[in-house]
Motif scaffolding. Structure first.
Motif, PDB file in Angstrom:
ATOM      1  N   ARG A  94      58.324  78.175  21.816  1.00 12.32           N
ATOM      2  CA  ARG A  94      58.577  77.899  23.231  1.00 12.32           C
ATOM      3  C   ARG A  94      60.074  77.744  23.492  1.00 12.32           C
ATOM      4  O   ARG A  94      60.577  78.175  24.539  1.00 12.32           O
ATOM      5  CB  ARG A  94      57.840  76.630  23.668  1.00 12.32           C
ATOM      6  CG  ARG A  94      58.101  76.280  25.146  1.00 12.32           C
ATOM      7  CD  ARG A  94      57.390  75.020  25.569  1.00 12.32           C
ATOM      8  NE  ARG A  94      55.947  75.212  25.572  1.00 12.32           N
ATOM      9  CZ  ARG A  94      55.088  74.261  25.944  1.00 12.32           C
ATOM     10  NH1 ARG A  94      55.542  73.081  26.316  1.00 12.32           N
ATOM     11  NH2 ARG A  94      53.795  74.493  25.912  1.00 12.32           N
ATOM     12  N   ASP A 149      44.295  75.912  22.538  1.00 15.31           N
ATOM     13  CA  ASP A 149      44.185  75.843  23.996  1.00 15.31           C
ATOM     14  C   ASP A 149      42.932  76.516  24.544  1.00 15.31           C
ATOM     15  O   ASP A 149      42.710  76.502  25.762  1.00 15.31           O
ATOM     16  CB  ASP A 149      45.420  76.478  24.648  1.00 15.31           C
ATOM     17  CG  ASP A 149      46.644  75.574  24.550  1.00 15.31           C
ATOM     18  OD1 ASP A 149      46.451  74.352  24.402  1.00 15.31           O
ATOM     19  OD2 ASP A 149      47.776  76.087  24.623  1.00 15.31           O
ATOM     20  N   ARG A 181      53.888  80.090  30.908  1.00 16.73           N
ATOM     21  CA  ARG A 181      53.391  78.991  30.101  1.00 16.73           C
ATOM     22  C   ARG A 181      51.907  79.195  29.824  1.00 16.73           C
ATOM     23  O   ARG A 181      51.125  79.495  30.721  1.00 16.73           O
ATOM     24  CB  ARG A 181      53.570  77.673  30.839  1.00 16.73           C
ATOM     25  CG  ARG A 181      54.882  76.970  30.579  1.00 16.73           C
ATOM     26  CD  ARG A 181      54.966  76.333  29.218  1.00 16.73           C
ATOM     27  NE  ARG A 181      53.870  75.415  29.017  1.00 16.73           N
ATOM     28  CZ  ARG A 181      53.868  74.167  29.452  1.00 16.73           C
ATOM     29  NH1 ARG A 181      54.914  73.683  30.118  1.00 16.73           N
ATOM     30  NH2 ARG A 181      52.838  73.385  29.223  1.00 16.73           N
ATOM     31  N   GLU A 182      51.535  79.026  28.570  1.00 13.78           N
ATOM     32  CA  GLU A 182      50.123  79.005  28.191  1.00 13.78           C
ATOM     33  C   GLU A 182      49.687  77.551  28.112  1.00 13.78           C
ATOM     34  O   GLU A 182      50.430  76.687  27.652  1.00 13.78           O
ATOM     35  CB  GLU A 182      49.953  79.681  26.828  1.00 13.78           C
ATOM     36  CG  GLU A 182      48.571  79.567  26.237  1.00 13.78           C
ATOM     37  CD  GLU A 182      48.551  79.870  24.745  1.00 13.78           C
ATOM     38  OE1 GLU A 182      47.999  79.063  23.982  1.00 13.78           O
ATOM     39  OE2 GLU A 182      49.108  80.910  24.352  1.00 13.78           O
ATOM     40  N   TYR A 183      48.458  77.275  28.568  1.00 13.56           N
ATOM     41  CA  TYR A 183      47.952  75.903  28.476  1.00 13.56           C
ATOM     42  C   TYR A 183      46.426  75.920  28.402  1.00 13.56           C
ATOM     43  O   TYR A 183      45.784  76.978  28.542  1.00 13.56           O
ATOM     44  CB  TYR A 183      48.442  75.061  29.660  1.00 13.56           C
ATOM     45  CG  TYR A 183      48.074  75.596  31.024  1.00 13.56           C
ATOM     46  CD1 TYR A 183      46.969  75.119  31.718  1.00 13.56           C
ATOM     47  CD2 TYR A 183      48.854  76.585  31.630  1.00 13.56           C
ATOM     48  CE1 TYR A 183      46.643  75.602  32.964  1.00 13.56           C
ATOM     49  CE2 TYR A 183      48.533  77.076  32.880  1.00 13.56           C
ATOM     50  CZ  TYR A 183      47.425  76.585  33.544  1.00 13.56           C
ATOM     51  OH  TYR A 183      47.107  77.082  34.779  1.00 13.56           O
ATOM     52  N   SER A 192      47.842  71.568  36.611  1.00 10.15           N
ATOM     53  CA  SER A 192      48.862  72.206  35.766  1.00 10.15           C
ATOM     54  C   SER A 192      50.224  72.283  36.442  1.00 10.15           C
ATOM     55  O   SER A 192      51.254  72.286  35.767  1.00 10.15           O
ATOM     56  CB  SER A 192      48.417  73.626  35.386  1.00 10.15           C
ATOM     57  OG  SER A 192      48.448  74.498  36.505  1.00 10.15           O
ATOM     58  N   GLU A 195      53.198  69.561  35.719  1.00  9.32           N
ATOM     59  CA  GLU A 195      53.766  69.591  34.373  1.00  9.32           C
ATOM     60  C   GLU A 195      54.648  70.822  34.167  1.00  9.32           C
ATOM     61  O   GLU A 195      55.728  70.742  33.583  1.00  9.32           O
ATOM     62  CB  GLU A 195      52.649  69.567  33.331  1.00  9.32           C
ATOM     63  CG  GLU A 195      51.984  68.220  33.176  1.00  9.32           C
ATOM     64  CD  GLU A 195      52.963  67.127  32.754  1.00  9.32           C
ATOM     65  OE1 GLU A 195      53.750  67.373  31.821  1.00  9.32           O
ATOM     66  OE2 GLU A 195      52.947  66.051  33.375  1.00  9.32           O
ATOM     67  N   ILE A 196      54.164  71.981  34.633  1.00  5.39           N
ATOM     68  CA  ILE A 196      54.940  73.213  34.460  1.00  5.39           C
ATOM     69  C   ILE A 196      56.206  73.164  35.308  1.00  5.39           C
ATOM     70  O   ILE A 196      57.297  73.560  34.862  1.00  5.39           O
ATOM     71  CB  ILE A 196      54.078  74.436  34.822  1.00  5.39           C
ATOM     72  CG1 ILE A 196      52.897  74.536  33.849  1.00  5.39           C
ATOM     73  CG2 ILE A 196      54.903  75.718  34.782  1.00  5.39           C
ATOM     74  CD1 ILE A 196      51.891  75.609  34.212  1.00  5.39           C
TER      75      ILE A 196
END
Length: 265
Positions: A94, A149, A181-183, A192, A195-196
């Motif tokens: 990341r 995830d 972003r992967e989550y 989400s 936070e992103i």
């Protein structure tokens, strides 16, 4: 000739044309240079080649990358094994991706600022639009039992499978991805966003100099307040009907207005 191209996927133009166009786009847009700065020359070349492979051969297995590569021309990229591909993808952290995205964002922001300054000189009364970023997410179904995830969520397709969520922030003018972003697949868009958005600010995105565009899936009083607090301009979709789970626009603004920090409505 056109009929031949449509019927024969082995045609040279079908194999080499798209790959060459994609490769040259990466070079001319300077994305190649920015990937080199983050990952090193050799890793960057293979990453670009893998991206073009995934684009031109959707759904193809990584184990077939080497055989595909010999049928196209990508400068100074050598075939590598599936194991070496796995090793390379393991080095895609990341932190390195954030470094790449920050460089791309700063370049587009610089151009946007120069455009506004030039426009202000020639037409002081013209509207100077900020760098507009479209913010949205998608889910990818997965059979994997090892991806951390991959979780059950609100899937549009294949609800019986786990999924991984992916958020993209794209420049409205060029379509270029400026952040990704992967989550976890169980987290919805509303949860989400904060936070992103915080991560983007923490790595150095000048969010106060952009305009964020999101759909109604991101709407909440908390997210609205977070954008006001950051000084970001934004356009956010709202539901046209009121339901138990989705408050009306009036209720949303009322909630926003009663928060401790003053909300300029």
């Amino acid at each position: 000739m056109q009929d031949l191209l449509e019927e024969d996927w082995r045609a040279i133009s079908r194999q080499c044309g798209p790959t060459y166009a994609a490769w040259m786009h990466m070079k001319q847009s300077k994305m190649f240079d920015d990937l080199e700065a983050a990952f090193g020359t050799q890793d960057a070349r293979v990453l670009v080649a893998l991206a073009i492979y995934a684009l031109c051969q959707p759904g193809a297995a990584m184990e077939n990358f080497a055989s595909w590569l010999v049928g196209v021309y990508l400068a100074r990229v050598e075939p590598i094994s599936e194991q070496r591909i796995a090793d390379l993808l393991g080095r895609v952290t990341r932190a390195k991706m954030d470094q790449f995205f920050m460089v791309r964002f700063n370049q587009l922001l610089k151009v946007a600022r120069q455009t506004r300054e030039q426009k202000a000189k020639t037409d002081p009364e013209a509207i100077n639009e900020p760098l507009t970023i479209a913010f949205d997410s998608t889910s990818v179904s997965s059979f994997s039992s090892t991806i951390e995830d991959a979780e059950y969520g609100k899937a549009k397709d294949n609800p019986e499978l786990k999924q991984v969520n992916l958020t993209l922030a794209c420049d409205q003018n060029t379509g270029e991805v400026l952040y990704a972003r992967e989550y976890a697949g169980s987290i919805n868009d509303v949860a989400s966003f904060s936070e992103i958005f915080k991560d983007m600010k923490n790595i150095g995105f000048h969010v106060e100099d952009v305009e964020l565009v999101t759909d109604r899936g991101y709407k909440s009083a908390y997210n609205i307040q977070a954008q006001f607090d950051a000084g970001v301009k934004f356009v956010q979709g709202c539901a046209l009907t009121r339901t138990a789970s989705r408050p009306s626009l009036t209720d949303t603004w009322r909630s926003c207005a009663t928060m401790p920090t003053t909300c300029p409505i």
